[in-house]
Structure formats: structure tokens, C-alpha cells
Design an enzyme around this catalytic site. Structure first.
Site, PDB file in Angstrom:
ATOM      1  N   PHE A 141       0.235   5.667  16.024  1.00  0.00           N
ATOM      2  CA  PHE A 141       0.095   4.642  14.990  1.00  0.00           C
ATOM      3  C   PHE A 141       1.487   4.171  14.598  1.00  0.00           C
ATOM      4  O   PHE A 141       2.275   4.922  14.033  1.00  0.00           O
ATOM      5  CB  PHE A 141      -0.662   5.124  13.741  1.00  0.00           C
ATOM      6  CG  PHE A 141      -0.898   3.976  12.788  1.00  0.00           C
ATOM      7  CD1 PHE A 141      -1.986   3.144  12.950  1.00  0.00           C
ATOM      8  CD2 PHE A 141       0.013   3.678  11.785  1.00  0.00           C
ATOM      9  CE1 PHE A 141      -2.184   2.032  12.123  1.00  0.00           C
ATOM     10  CE2 PHE A 141      -0.169   2.571  10.950  1.00  0.00           C
ATOM     11  CZ  PHE A 141      -1.269   1.760  11.122  1.00  0.00           C
ATOM     12  N   ASP A 226       9.823   7.278  15.667  1.00  0.00           N
ATOM     13  CA  ASP A 226       9.207   6.654  14.498  1.00  0.00           C
ATOM     14  C   ASP A 226       8.993   7.755  13.459  1.00  0.00           C
ATOM     15  O   ASP A 226       8.036   8.512  13.525  1.00  0.00           O
ATOM     16  CB  ASP A 226       7.886   5.979  14.886  1.00  0.00           C
ATOM     17  CG  ASP A 226       7.204   5.318  13.687  1.00  0.00           C
ATOM     18  OD1 ASP A 226       7.602   5.609  12.543  1.00  0.00           O
ATOM     19  OD2 ASP A 226       6.266   4.516  13.901  1.00  0.00           O
ATOM     20  N   LYS A 255       8.532   3.645   4.485  1.00  0.00           N
ATOM     21  CA  LYS A 255       7.803   4.369   3.429  1.00  0.00           C
ATOM     22  C   LYS A 255       8.707   4.974   2.351  1.00  0.00           C
ATOM     23  O   LYS A 255       9.110   4.280   1.433  1.00  0.00           O
ATOM     24  CB  LYS A 255       6.896   5.424   4.066  1.00  0.00           C
ATOM     25  CG  LYS A 255       5.778   4.798   4.926  1.00  0.00           C
ATOM     26  CD  LYS A 255       4.712   5.797   5.249  1.00  0.00           C
ATOM     27  CE  LYS A 255       3.760   5.328   6.336  1.00  0.00           C
ATOM     28  NZ  LYS A 255       2.750   4.379   5.894  1.00  0.00           N
TER      29      LYS A 255
HETATM   30  C1  LIG Z   1       4.329   6.411  11.909  1.00  0.00           C
HETATM   31  C2  LIG Z   1       4.099   5.071  11.287  1.00  0.00           C
HETATM   32  N1  LIG Z   1       4.722   3.994  11.788  1.00  0.00           N
HETATM   33  C3  LIG Z   1       4.563   2.772  11.259  1.00  0.00           C
HETATM   34  C4  LIG Z   1       3.726   2.568  10.174  1.00  0.00           C
HETATM   35  C5  LIG Z   1       3.563   1.185   9.610  1.00  0.00           C
HETATM   36  O1  LIG Z   1       4.156   1.056   8.359  1.00  0.00           O
HETATM   37  P1  LIG Z   1       3.766  -0.150   7.403  1.00  0.00           P
HETATM   38  O2  LIG Z   1       2.355   0.088   6.934  1.00  0.00           O
HETATM   39  O3  LIG Z   1       4.772  -0.069   6.270  1.00  0.00           O
HETATM   40  O4  LIG Z   1       3.898  -1.403   8.186  1.00  0.00           O
HETATM   41  C6  LIG Z   1       3.055   3.661   9.625  1.00  0.00           C
HETATM   42  C7  LIG Z   1       2.124   3.484   8.497  1.00  0.00           C
HETATM   43  O5  LIG Z   1       1.265   4.281   8.217  1.00  0.00           O
HETATM   44  C8  LIG Z   1       3.238   4.948  10.197  1.00  0.00           C
HETATM   45  O6  LIG Z   1       2.611   6.017   9.726  1.00  0.00           O
END
Ligand SMILES: Cc1ncc(COP(=O)(O)O)c(C=O)c1O
Length: 401
Positions: A141, A226, A255
Site C-alpha cells: 500500500f 516507504d 504521516k
Molecule cells: C506505507 C504507506 N505509503 C503511502 C501511504 C499514502 O499516504 P497518504 O494517505 O498520506 O497519501 C500510506 C497511507 O496509509 C501508507 O501507509
């Protein structure tokens, strides 16, 4: 209708239904607790998917934001502002890297990482134009943009959003052999979550992450981590990769970087890698704005002390010990995670993750299901041991039925 029912009906009448929230309407929050419009209190065991690592209404972060609100909030990147250099310098130092490219949301930072890797592939590695490939993992994700959902394996996230962006290869998460076999001379990057959050807090097998590091180094491929959900203290260290002594080529952060106050994200890497960008090739009106930088600077200062990481490690050990006791009794099938972060697979006979979350809500505890009968527990790192124990008691009560 109750105040809660009226508020929900009104929200549903005028918003797209791209979420299925629990039926609670929050009016205020402090620390690890939220209060709804009818005065009921709930222990927050989700923490905005890790965006609230430092708790609701954290005094230091709110004060930093308020002070900045009175000075200057937005300049755009057409001009410099006086918080920008400190933010980039301090974030680079926290990451042990050189260069920062600030954005706002997680998905934007992932997009930035993808664009960086492609440009690096063409300009530095010498990949023929249009041929760059990025390897990602199944059940990933990384966000919701059209390019990112193009390499999702979740049908819900992906269906009906095509045509999809090419240039991605999906391999099973945790499988080094598959990763090795997928690599070609046109591979520019491997993009993975060191722990897969949305997939159910999946920790890869020991040795996988060092293996990814070794393979990417050998093949002149960028290792992009990530750490948007796993990073900045959640697992008991600053980065989840720290548990395995692994340093990637690029961190993707979001976040918690915004302290639960404003959206702040960034790509952090070496000067060589982020040096591929020339003016006009990438950007964002709000990325690196003064308010974002002021809040993130305070977040970085708080992380520099190591206090929050230590707290997550200590309370995390306690959390995993207590959750571990629930396995074997039949109600909980498996528990995974690290630090103050756990994916708990409830026996399907007891209900779906959603049903368990609703029952916990009735008991004054807010969590979120991921898939099937899995719930995720990720309290703010400022939660007290007593409050955590109270939440665990409520979970035990719900599992007893
Ligand atoms: C590992 C990871 N990458 C990217 C994202 C995307 O972040 P955003 O919702 O701020 O676009 C999330 C969101 O849950 C995430 O958990």
C-alpha cells in the site's frame, strides 16, 4: 435522531462514500483520547494511521504551529522562507542523508520517489528512454494516485481506474529469489514497505531487508523504503529498517512528520540521487511551506531525543506480550508487528474485523480493521501504560463475547 445520528446522516448526504467510518463523531481530542459530540470518551488505538504518533493536541507541536501562524504560513517555492533550510538540514540529518525534497501527502512523496528513480535511471544509470522498471511487492500500500494504484494488488484499490501506468513489476513480499529473478538491466528501483501496514502489519522474514539491500547494491538499483507508516518512532526505532541495520538509498516519509497537525511528506536521499532534478521538473505549491516546516522541525527535535522511540519499544514489548497471551486461547489466531504496532488476526468465527471494531467502539476503544478479521492496533506513542492496559482489557472483554 441522536446528535451522532444527525451528524452522520448529514455527512453522508453531502460527501462521497469513499470511506466507511465507524459511527463515531469526534468533537475534541487530547493525548490518546478522543471525545465525541455527545461527550463520550474513546481511547484512540489507531492514531490516524501513525500520523498522530505524538498524540492529539501535543503542546509542543500546537505551540510551534501557533507561533508560525502569526509569522508566515505560505510562500510557495517561488521564494525562500526562513524555516526551509533548517527543515531540510535537520530532516536530512535525522535520516543520515544529504538532501530533502518536501511534499505534502504520502502519495505525493511516493510519486516523487517514482519520478526520482526514473530520472536517475535515465540520467545516471543509462537506462534506454521509456524502459525504466520499478519492482514493488504484492499486497503493497503506497497511496491512491492512478500511478500508485496501477501497481496495487488490491482489487478494491485498483478496479475501474485504468488504464494503468506501465513500468512496474510486482513480486511476492518477502521473497528474495523472486526479487533477484525480476531484476534486469532496466530496473531502476525496488520500492517496498519495511513492514506492510495496510496489508495487516506484515513483518517480512528475518534477512529479507538486508537481502534487498545487498541485491539492490549489487545491481545498481535504488532501494526505496516507504516508511510513511512504519517510520518516525512507531516500531521502537526511528525507522523500521533500523531493526535490521539497513540503510536504503531513499526514505519516503509522511504521516507523523506533520505531527498530526498539517500534512507533511518528503523524499530523503543522497545529493547524487535527488540532484537529478532541475528547476521546473517537479514541485508542489504547498510542499515545504513555512507552517509545515515549523511543525516538522518540532517533530524532528522530539525524535532526536530518542524518547519516543524508547517509549514505543518498551510499551510495544508489553503490548506484544499481552497480545501473545491471547493466541492459543482460540480467539486470536496470530499477532504480528513491532513496537507500538500490531496486526491481530481474530478468529473469523468471532466476527469480521469491522464487527470487532464496532464492538470495541461500544466499549470506548477505537481501532480499525485492515482485511478480513484482522484489526490493527497503533496507539499514539504518548499513551500511558495504564491506558494501554485498559484498552487491552476492553479487547479481552470483546473477544470473550
Ligand atoms: C506505507 C504507506 N505509503 C503511502 C501511504 C499514502 O499516504 P497518504 O494517505 O498520506 O497519501 C500510506 C497511507 O496509509 C501508507 O501507509
Amino acid at each position: 435522531m441522536s446528535t451522532t445520528e444527525t451528524a452522520i446522516a448529514s455527512a453522508e448526504a453531502h460527501s462521497a462514500h469513499n470511506y466507511h467510518p465507524l459511527p463515531v463523531v469526534v468533537a475534541s481530542a487530547e493525548g490518546a483520547w478522543m471525545t465525541d459530540v455527545e461527550g463520550r470518551r474513546y481511547l484512540d488505538l489507531l492514531a490516524g494511521y501513525s500520523a498522530l504518533n505524538f498524540g492529539h493536541g501535543n503542546r509542543r507541536l500546537i505551540d510551534a504551529a501557533k507561533a508560525q501562524l502569526d509569522r508566515v504560513t505560505l510562500t510557495s517555492r517561488a521564494f525562500f522562507h526562513d524555516r526551509f533550510a533548517d527543515f531540510c538540514t535537520e530532516l536530512a540529518a535525522l535520516c543520515g542523508m544529504e538532501t530533502v525534497l518536501p511534499m505534502n501527502t504520502g502519495a505525493e512523496a511516493v510519486e516523487t520517489a517514482v519520478k526520482t528513480a526514473r530520472k536517475w535511471g535515465y540520467r545516471v544509470k543509462g537506462v534506454p528512454d521509456g524502459m525504466a522498471k520499478i519492482i514493488v511487492a504484492s499486497d503493497n500500500f503506497h497511496g491512491r494516485t492512478t500511478t500508485i494504484v496501477s501497481f496495487s494488488t488490491d482489487p478494491e484499490a485498483r478496479a475501474d481506474f485504468g488504464p494503468y501506468t506501465p513500468g512496474f513489476e510486482i513480486v511476492p513480499y518477502g521473497d528474495l529469489t523472486a526479487l533477484r529473478e525480476a531484476m534486469t538491466e532496466n530496473t531502476v528501483a525496488v520500492l517496498i514497505e519495511p513492514i506492510q501496514g495496510e496489508a495487516g502489519v506484515l513483518v517480512p522474514p528475518a534477512g529479507y531487508l538486508p537481502g534487498v539491500r545487498e541485491l539492490t547494491r549489487e545491481r545498481n538499483v535504488l532501494f526505496i523504503a516507504d516508511e510513511i507508516q512504519s517510520g518516525l518512532g512507531r516500531t521502537g526505532k526511528t525507522f523500521a529498517l533500523d531493526h535490521e541495520g539497513v540503510v536504503p538509498d531513499m526514505y519516503v516519509l509522511g504521516k507523523a512528520l506533520g505531527g498530526g497537525v498539517v500534512p507533511v511528506s518528503a523524499v530523503v536521499s543522497s545529493a547524487d540521487v535527488l540532484g537529478v532534478f532541475r528547476p521546473g521538473e517537479h514541485g508542489s505549491t504547498f510542499g515545504g511551506n513555512p507552517l509545515a516546516c515549523a511543525v516538522a522541525l518540532e517533530v524532528i527535535a522530539m525524535l532526536r531525543t530518542g524518547e519516543y522511540q524508547a517509549r514505543a519499544a518498551e510499551l510495544g514489548d508489553h503490548l506484544h506480550r499481552e497480545l501473545g497471551l491471547l493466541t492459543g486461547g482460540g480467539a486470536v489466531e496470530a499477532v504480528r508487528g513491532r513496537g507500538l504496532w500490531a496486526g491481530v488476526d481474530i478468529a473469523p468465527a468471532l466476527g469480521t474485523g469491522r464487527e470487532i471494531s464496532e464492538r470495541l467502539m461500544e466499549q470506548g476503544v477505537l481501532v480499525k480493521d485492515t482485511h478480513g478479521s484482522t484489526i490493527r492496533i497503533a496507539p499514539p506513542l504518548v499513551i500511558s501504560k495504564e491506558d494501554l492496559d485498559w484498552g487491552l482489557d476492553r479487547l479481552r472483554a470483546v473477544l470473550k463475547g
